[in-house]
Design a protein around this motif. Structure first.
Motif, mmCIF file in Angstrom:
data_model
loop_
_atom_site.group_PDB
_atom_site.id
_atom_site.type_symbol
_atom_site.label_atom_id
_atom_site.label_comp_id
_atom_site.label_asym_id
_atom_site.label_seq_id
_atom_site.Cartn_x
_atom_site.Cartn_y
_atom_site.Cartn_z
ATOM 1 N N ALA A 418 -57.527 -103.559 -77.952
ATOM 2 C CA ALA A 418 -58.281 -103.548 -76.694
ATOM 3 C C ALA A 418 -58.446 -104.989 -76.211
ATOM 4 C CB ALA A 418 -59.643 -102.892 -76.895
ATOM 5 N N LYS A 419 -57.908 -105.296 -75.041
ATOM 6 C CA LYS A 419 -57.940 -106.667 -74.515
ATOM 7 C C LYS A 419 -59.347 -107.050 -74.075
ATOM 8 C CE LYS A 419 -55.477 -109.757 -71.379
ATOM 9 N NZ LYS A 419 -56.692 -110.427 -70.908
ATOM 10 N N SER A 420 -59.762 -108.269 -74.466
ATOM 11 C CA SER A 420 -61.049 -108.799 -74.044
ATOM 12 C C SER A 420 -60.830 -110.006 -73.138
ATOM 13 C CB SER A 420 -61.885 -109.200 -75.259
ATOM 14 O OG SER A 420 -61.271 -110.279 -75.948
ATOM 15 N N ASP A 421 -61.888 -110.511 -72.545
ATOM 16 C CA ASP A 421 -61.785 -111.624 -71.605
ATOM 17 C C ASP A 421 -61.279 -112.899 -72.253
ATOM 18 O OD1 ASP A 421 -62.726 -109.974 -69.612
ATOM 19 O OD2 ASP A 421 -64.821 -110.588 -69.844
ATOM 20 N N GLU A 422 -61.582 -113.072 -73.545
ATOM 21 C CA GLU A 422 -61.181 -114.308 -74.219
ATOM 22 C C GLU A 422 -59.756 -114.252 -74.755
ATOM 23 O OE1 GLU A 422 -63.095 -114.917 -78.173
ATOM 24 O OE2 GLU A 422 -64.199 -113.091 -77.664
ATOM 25 N N ASP A 423 -59.074 -113.109 -74.620
ATOM 26 C CA ASP A 423 -57.714 -112.978 -75.133
ATOM 27 C C ASP A 423 -56.701 -113.631 -74.198
ATOM 28 O OD1 ASP A 423 -58.418 -111.588 -77.397
ATOM 29 O OD2 ASP A 423 -58.242 -109.623 -76.459
ATOM 30 N N ASP A 424 -55.667 -114.211 -74.802
ATOM 31 C CA ASP A 424 -54.535 -114.729 -74.040
ATOM 32 C C ASP A 424 -53.594 -113.569 -73.717
ATOM 33 O OD1 ASP A 424 -52.714 -117.152 -73.266
ATOM 34 O OD2 ASP A 424 -51.469 -115.851 -74.532
ATOM 35 N N GLU A 425 -53.179 -113.457 -72.472
ATOM 36 C CA GLU A 425 -52.359 -112.321 -72.022
ATOM 37 C C GLU A 425 -51.070 -112.199 -72.814
ATOM 38 O OE1 GLU A 425 -51.489 -108.989 -69.695
ATOM 39 O OE2 GLU A 425 -53.302 -110.211 -69.533
ATOM 40 N N GLY A 426 -50.349 -113.326 -72.972
ATOM 41 C CA GLY A 426 -49.076 -113.280 -73.679
ATOM 42 C C GLY A 426 -49.248 -112.933 -75.144
ATOM 43 N N ASN A 427 -50.248 -113.531 -75.782
ATOM 44 C CA ASN A 427 -50.530 -113.259 -77.195
ATOM 45 C C ASN A 427 -50.863 -111.789 -77.407
ATOM 46 O OD1 ASN A 427 -53.246 -113.398 -79.269
ATOM 47 N ND2 ASN A 427 -51.293 -114.165 -80.053
#
Length: 456
Positions: A418-427
């Protein structure tokens, strides 16, 4: 003795009032490790036992409540634990997700009964053996012997605090490691658990061997005839704890590893099946001294029996089992275990080392590079969500069907699915798109992510 009847009835009534607290708290505590709070489960177990012992002393010594005081001490101990659990639930320190059972869930009833069979037999054995011992000692040496043996039973409660706390704490860790087939982790946890419980038991044995009068002060035992008989007997009785803790910890693993019948047998032998015949034989030979001696003799017999029987099982397994703990051995599976620390260079080194391991074991170069990239990206993701000093364990297993990479790190939960705000999109995209399958779970305060990569 009819004069004791009224005290007995009062004692039993208070214990019956305590029963709902005990059942409820122990049931909730059983679920806590799965919610990532094994430390709270251990803490509840310790608080219940310690509070019981403290209030035993307070109610009997200062309030002169007699036998009834021990029942009220049990009620108080579990009452304190109930308040703590409610506060933790309200403060969301504990998160329990409760759903109504369906008919399909009842299919697991047999497995649940087998899984808890060893513990249930242990409780049943406690009732059987002490009912037997009380009657037998009364006929052998009278009420003085009963008084001395009552001190030993209280001592057993004290020793069980550390033993039960550690054995219950390691069980969920062993279960998780077993699911991940992490044999080195299982060995480490088992050895650590056995070392800790043996060290604690040995320290307490030395303490009470040297200062048995501490027990009499704790439980307000003043009858000289009782203390004289108890002193020598307890010094023999204590010796059982030098080996008992080790096989109680192992029994937890035997239950988890699929040897449920074996675990139940150990519990049965420890509870009454071996103990009572040994008590009859020893008492016939040595009288009351034999009663005390029956406990360490039984424990040593069980301990040695487990070692001998496990060696026999290993020889008969045709290489499937290995070692004293009966760990499963897989000939066709290649395993690489790595741990990265706080150095940034360790992340890039991880990718290179894992790629080399895969190619050396017949994995196609593009797939090996893909695995190395997954590991590197997941390490970067984990480092972003955790403190830099936190260690990350990576276990890679190559089987005939696929490659499996398990990531483990302690701390607060994060979810790579689940993507969070602090995640890097590519990673985030690489982590979720490169593997054939990805799963995540938060167990025992540990983030556990599993990647499956199919062979090409």
């Amino acid at each position: 003795d009819e004069s004791l009847y009224e005290d007995l009835v009062h004692y039993v009534r208070v214990l019956l009032l305590t029963a709902p607290f005990i059942v409820g708290i122990q049931t909730l505590s059983g679920f806590l490790p799965a919610t990532g709070a094994p430390n709270i489960a251990t803490l509840i177990c310790i608080i219940a036992n310690v509070s019981n012992l403290i209030f035993d002393y307070i109610y009997i010594r200062f309030f002169d409540m007699g036998v009834g005081g021990t029942a009220y001490a049990t009620l108080t101990g579990y009452g304190i634990c109930l308040v703590l659990l409610v506060v933790m639930l309200l403060c969301r320190k504990i998160k329990l997700h409760v759903t109504m059972p369906s008919w399909k869930d009842f299919r697991s009833l047999r497995e649940i009964v087998l899984q808890g069979g060893a513990n249930a037999i242990g409780q049943l054995g406690y009732t059987i053996k002490f009912t037997f011992y009380n009657q037998f000692i009364l006929s052998l040496v009278g009420t003085v012997g009963l008084g001395a043996f009552a001190v030993a039973k209280q001592l057993l409660s004290i020793m069980s605090i550390g033993l039960a706390g550690i054995s219950e704490a390691v069980a969920p860790f062993l279960s998780t490691l077993k699911g991940q087939k992490d044999t080195s982790g299982i060995k480490h946890v088992l050895r650590s658990g056995i070392i800790y419980v043996t060290a604690i038991s040995t320290a307490l044995v030395v303490l009470f061997e040297c200062f048995p009068e501490l027990l009499y002060k704790m439980f307000n035992v003043t009858d000289k005839a009782v203390t004289d008989m108890a002193t020598g007997g307890i010094r023999i009785f204590l010796l059982m704890f030098l080996v008992r803790g080790a096989y109680i910890v192992y029994m937890s693993y035997a239950r988890i590893s699929g040897h449920k019948g074996y675990a139940m047998l150990i519990s049965m032998l420890d509870g009454f099946a071996l103990l009572l015949p040994v008590a009859l034989l020893c008492s016939y030979l040595f009288g009351m001294t034999g009663i005390w001696l029956s406990f360490p003799v039984t424990c040593v017999m069980i301990f040695l029996g487990i070692i001998i029987y496990n060696r026999i099982l290993v020889r008969r397994s045709n290489g499937r089992l290995e070692g004293l703990f009966l760990l499963e051995h897989e000939d066709d599976v290649k395993v690489c275990e790595m741990t990265i620390g706080e150095e940034d260079e360790s992340i890039s080194g991880l990718s290179e080392e894992l790629t080399a391991f895969c190619t050396e074991n017949g994995i196609e170069k593009s797939t090996a590079a893909r695995i190395g990239l997954i590991a590197e990206e997941m390490a970067v993701y984990t480092r972003r969500h955790r403190k830099k000093s936190d260690r990350i364990d990576i276990i890679t297993r190559i089987s005939e069907e696929h490659i499996r990479v398990d990531f483990r790190s302690e701390g607060t939960p994060f979810n790579p699915l689940a993507k969070s705000d602090e995640d890097d999109e590519g990673n985030f995209l690489l982590i979720n798109k490169l593997p054939s399958k990805i799963s995540y779970d938060y167990i025992l305060g540990m983030n556990s992510t599993q990647f499956i990569i199919d062979k090409i």
